[in-house]
Design an enzyme around this catalytic site. Structure first.
Site, mmCIF file in Angstrom:
data_model
loop_
_atom_site.group_PDB
_atom_site.id
_atom_site.type_symbol
_atom_site.label_atom_id
_atom_site.label_comp_id
_atom_site.label_asym_id
_atom_site.label_seq_id
_atom_site.Cartn_x
_atom_site.Cartn_y
_atom_site.Cartn_z
ATOM 1 N N LYS A 64 41.803 11.695 -14.358
ATOM 2 C CA LYS A 64 42.035 11.742 -12.910
ATOM 3 C C LYS A 64 43.141 10.759 -12.519
ATOM 4 O O LYS A 64 44.022 11.077 -11.719
ATOM 5 C CB LYS A 64 40.726 11.450 -12.153
ATOM 6 C CG LYS A 64 39.732 12.599 -12.257
ATOM 7 C CD LYS A 64 38.334 12.279 -11.731
ATOM 8 C CE LYS A 64 37.406 13.448 -12.049
ATOM 9 N NZ LYS A 64 36.002 13.232 -11.676
ATOM 10 N N GLN A 88 32.543 8.445 -9.509
ATOM 11 C CA GLN A 88 32.217 9.254 -10.688
ATOM 12 C C GLN A 88 30.707 9.237 -10.948
ATOM 13 O O GLN A 88 30.076 8.183 -10.945
ATOM 14 C CB GLN A 88 32.990 8.712 -11.902
ATOM 15 C CG GLN A 88 32.882 9.572 -13.146
ATOM 16 C CD GLN A 88 33.545 10.937 -13.015
ATOM 17 O OE1 GLN A 88 34.487 11.124 -12.247
ATOM 18 N NE2 GLN A 88 33.057 11.902 -13.747
ATOM 19 N N ASP A 115 35.237 15.015 -3.214
ATOM 20 C CA ASP A 115 34.318 15.711 -4.123
ATOM 21 C C ASP A 115 33.525 16.799 -3.398
ATOM 22 O O ASP A 115 32.955 17.684 -4.023
ATOM 23 C CB ASP A 115 33.300 14.706 -4.698
ATOM 24 C CG ASP A 115 33.597 14.328 -6.137
ATOM 25 O OD1 ASP A 115 34.188 15.149 -6.859
ATOM 26 O OD2 ASP A 115 33.228 13.208 -6.526
#
Ligand code: GUN
Length: 280
Positions: A53, A97, A120
């Site tokens: 990422k 995460q 997200d």
């Protein structure tokens, strides 16, 4: 018959190129989109994903901040960091995460992220907006799945789609997105009585169960579009999906490989969501 391979790696590369151009245009006007990624602890897979990422953000020209916090980080410390990022004008997207270490409350952490920076799409407000058809940031992996299906030219309207897996991250949101495309959607899971019978009727299969080679060729309807979200590492080190590729490709019309299918699309969609958040 051997299925056509859906090349997620190449599709994602093209998307990143487009995003890079858009970022260059924004930067020329003095504005740089920014993404903050937060990783707590030492989970090896998470470390790899976060590294990917970070690299992708830099390649498209985003302002990128990565917070690698120790396993011992407290809930209060993590919430404080998110609060700071929520108020940081240079940050337009925040990603924590998952999974978090066991002592941390994942729900509370996700709820703390400002919905306008929720790239997200995991915040209950984002999930609710998707559910009722309002504009929202859509979870990256499901968004990537739909993009790949559309790229084959397959028309989802009225077709039967079977999603295997009911997680909040993939199964549920991808089912809603398929429904939005006017597919007839069935969600299967570990308690489903006759999975094979359900799958044999599916024009589209989205596999997101997290079990290596779980869906085999004899469970696939001839010509179906098969999207494999699974990333499972075998004891011999090999990466495989939830679909047994070798047998499924003999039945499917289209199929995503693992690696090189859905995986690269997740990151491309994260970049797209960050750009969207930055411009809204
Ligand atoms: N862990 C596995 N997939 C994801 C994802 O898409 N986002 C976050 N934040 N964590 C993950």
């Amino acid at each position: 018959m051997s299925a056509k391979i859906i090349d997620g790696k190449e599709t994602a590369r093209k998307l990143r190129e487009t995003i890079k151009t858009q970022v260059e245009n924004l930067k020329a006007k003095g504005f740089t989109p920014g993404l903050a990624v937060v990783l707590v602890g030492n989970d090896p897979a998470s470390q790899v994903y976060v590294g990917h990422k970070e690299k992708a953000c830099k390649e498209v020209g985003f302002h990128s901040e990565v917070y690698r916090l120790p396993e011992t980080t407290s809930q209060e410390e993590l919430l404080k960091l998110i609060d700071n990022l929520n108020n940081d004008k240079n940050i337009h997207g925040i990603l924590v995460q998952l999974p978090l270490p066991g002592h941390l409350n994942e729900k509370e952490v996700i709820n703390k992220i400002s919905p306008v920076k929720d790239v997200d799409g995991f915040h209950p407000l984002s999930a609710g907006a998707l559910f009722v058809g309002e504009k929202s940031l859509v979870p990256c992996t499901p968004k990537g799945c739909i993009h790949l299906i559309k790229e084959t030219g397959f028309d989802l309207q009225g077709k039967k789609a079977v999603v295997v897996g009911r997680s909040n991250i993939v199964g549920k949101p991808v089912a809603i997105l398929l429904l939005n495309e006017n597919a007839t959607v069935t969600i299967c899971h570990s308690r489903t009585k006759n999975l094979k019978a359900e799958l044999l009727e599916a024009d589209v299969v989205v596999a997101a169960v997290g079990k290596p080679n779980f869906i085999t060729g004899d469970m696939i309807k001839p010509g179906a579009v098969v999207i494999d979200v699974g990333i499972n590492r075998l004891d011999n080190g090999k990466l495989v999906g939830d679909v047994e590729f070798e047998t499924a490709k003999e039945k499917a019309g289209w199929i995503t490989p693992v690696p090189g299918g859905v995986g690269p699309m997740t990151i491309a969609m994260l970049l797209q969501n960050t750009l969207e958040a930055a411009q809204s």
